[in-house]
Design an enzyme around this catalytic site. Sequence first.
Site, PDB file in Angstrom:
ATOM      1  N   GLU A 102       0.804  -1.207   0.000  1.00 37.44           N
ATOM      2  CA  GLU A 102       0.000   0.000   0.000  1.00 37.44           C
ATOM      3  C   GLU A 102       0.842   1.263   0.000  1.00 37.44           C
ATOM      4  O   GLU A 102       1.956   1.290   0.517  1.00 37.44           O
ATOM      5  CB  GLU A 102      -0.931  -0.014   1.217  1.00 37.44           C
ATOM      6  CG  GLU A 102      -1.928  -1.154   1.092  1.00 37.44           C
ATOM      7  CD  GLU A 102      -2.905  -1.244   2.241  1.00 37.44           C
ATOM      8  OE1 GLU A 102      -4.047  -1.646   2.003  1.00 37.44           O
ATOM      9  OE2 GLU A 102      -2.545  -0.926   3.376  1.00 37.44           O
ATOM     10  N   CYS A 115       3.546   8.307   1.424  1.00 38.02           N
ATOM     11  CA  CYS A 115       4.091   7.298   2.330  1.00 38.02           C
ATOM     12  C   CYS A 115       4.198   5.998   1.526  1.00 38.02           C
ATOM     13  O   CYS A 115       3.186   5.471   1.074  1.00 38.02           O
ATOM     14  CB  CYS A 115       3.124   7.148   3.506  1.00 38.02           C
ATOM     15  SG  CYS A 115       3.612   5.874   4.658  1.00 38.02           S
ATOM     16  N   CYS A 122       6.750  -7.762   6.731  1.00 36.47           N
ATOM     17  CA  CYS A 122       7.944  -7.305   7.452  1.00 36.47           C
ATOM     18  C   CYS A 122       8.359  -8.368   8.455  1.00 36.47           C
ATOM     19  O   CYS A 122       7.518  -8.937   9.156  1.00 36.47           O
ATOM     20  CB  CYS A 122       7.657  -5.985   8.171  1.00 36.47           C
ATOM     21  SG  CYS A 122       9.115  -5.343   9.034  1.00 36.47           S
ATOM     22  N   CYS A 126       6.919  -6.234  14.908  1.00 38.03           N
ATOM     23  CA  CYS A 126       6.618  -5.407  16.087  1.00 38.03           C
ATOM     24  C   CYS A 126       5.217  -5.757  16.603  1.00 38.03           C
ATOM     25  O   CYS A 126       4.305  -6.045  15.825  1.00 38.03           O
ATOM     26  CB  CYS A 126       6.697  -3.929  15.734  1.00 38.03           C
ATOM     27  SG  CYS A 126       8.359  -3.443  15.236  1.00 38.03           S
ATOM     28  N   CYS A 129       2.034  -3.668  15.117  1.00 36.02           N
ATOM     29  CA  CYS A 129       2.008  -3.299  13.700  1.00 36.02           C
ATOM     30  C   CYS A 129       1.327  -4.374  12.853  1.00 36.02           C
ATOM     31  O   CYS A 129       1.718  -5.542  12.888  1.00 36.02           O
ATOM     32  CB  CYS A 129       3.433  -3.065  13.219  1.00 36.02           C
ATOM     33  SG  CYS A 129       3.539  -2.774  11.442  1.00 36.02           S
ATOM     34  N   CYS A 359      -1.154   4.998  10.090  1.00 32.14           N
ATOM     35  CA  CYS A 359       0.080   4.279  10.417  1.00 32.14           C
ATOM     36  C   CYS A 359      -0.228   2.916  10.996  1.00 32.14           C
ATOM     37  O   CYS A 359      -1.048   2.800  11.900  1.00 32.14           O
ATOM     38  CB  CYS A 359       0.870   4.999  11.489  1.00 32.14           C
ATOM     39  SG  CYS A 359       1.265   6.661  11.110  1.00 32.14           S
TER      40      CYS A 359
END
Length: 390
Positions: A102, A115, A122, A126, A129, A359
């Site tokens: 995205e 962004c 990933c 985390c 996230c 975010c």
Amino acid sequence: MAMSAPDSVASSPSNLLGLDAAALQAFVARLGGKPFRARQLMRWVHQRHEASFDAMTDLARDFRAQLAGQCCVQVPAVSAGQVSSDGTRKWLFDVGGGNAVETVFIPEDERGTLCISSQAGCAVACAFCATGYQGFNRNLTTAEIIAQLWYAGRTLAQAPAQARSGRALQDGERSISNVVMMGMGEPLLNYDQVLAALRIMLDDNAYGLSRRRVTVSTSGVVPMMDRLREDCPVALAVSLHAPDDALRDRLVPLNRKYPLAELLAACNRYLERAPRDFITFEYVMLDGINDGDAQARQLIQVARQVRCKLNLIPFNPFPESGLRCSPASRIRLFARRLMDAGIVTTVRKTRGDDIAAACGQLAGEIKDRTRVAQRQPQRAVISPLAEVRS
Ligand code: SAH
Ligand code: SF4
């Protein structure tokens, strides 16, 4: 625009979107062209968003025919585009193999920020996230990273002026004034591809952005921060999220490899060449986990070791995390404690949450659910949320 099977966007060596100035010059030289031809070509592709060689009328006809036979300008298929009630836009790029990434455009009065994503998924995992919850699928190529900027720039250039910015744009002024690598993925774990992409962003014949207006955000890959400092020191944001190793180990598992003292030392080395005289520390506000007065005091001690600004990010919840955002009053108090200690502190405004563009909500789309399922047990070990909460 050539919209072919997404896999070929990743692998095509001659997708011009993936070539920085040196690589494009070498490519053009192999076709017998002079360096200025490479510069012309770069301007057509990145500044005029042209994908058809036929339309590049100041290039010799023979050269255009050669180009058409040897290379292309290819963007992954865009499987969705959404606009939020606050003007934020989000695009979903299908990068093949069941992976989508995205890209988010945030128009503001003084700037337009894009962004962009650097990886599908990933590996850092985390605790807070959504991208981390997907697990890691693969690195994006330089072409796939730049394609996000190219496509957004082209789409916005065609959009009515008010859709592109919170204010009227001057003639020739571009909608995208800033790029932040804060989408999906850890940019410094895809170093080579990201570096070439940064060079294209900064190139005057391409996007011509200044180093201050391009920000790499990292969870703290210390050796790669040192390499970026040497190779292409753009603005740096560091995802801190905890003021001590015990908590950071759990929230950002990469901390076990590069603990806080090493991370802060790397920040100070980076500052010797950074285009801004501060580093932005990002700190996601998690109710009852990292938002107490004791943590504010510890964070002040950390922040005093590096020239920095603190950006507090209200946590954007997603179901699997089991975490909550700190109440607004707590965020205000936390910010006040830091500011009273002389630390420059801002609270990030949440944008685009009605289209899951805020975010940490960027999860793309995973068709390969088995991969995710396989990762769940591993996550439980890496990031034991029960412990975090206790
Ligand atoms: N991997 C890089 C860049 C992508 S994440 C990094 O971690 O810095 C970009 C920012 O979004 C990071 O500061 C990250 O901590 C933050 N973020 C991730 N999940 C979030 C969530 N659910 N709510 C708010 N911010 C989040
Ligand atoms: Fe990866 Fe950044 Fe998300 Fe952590 S916050 S899992 S490093 S994308």
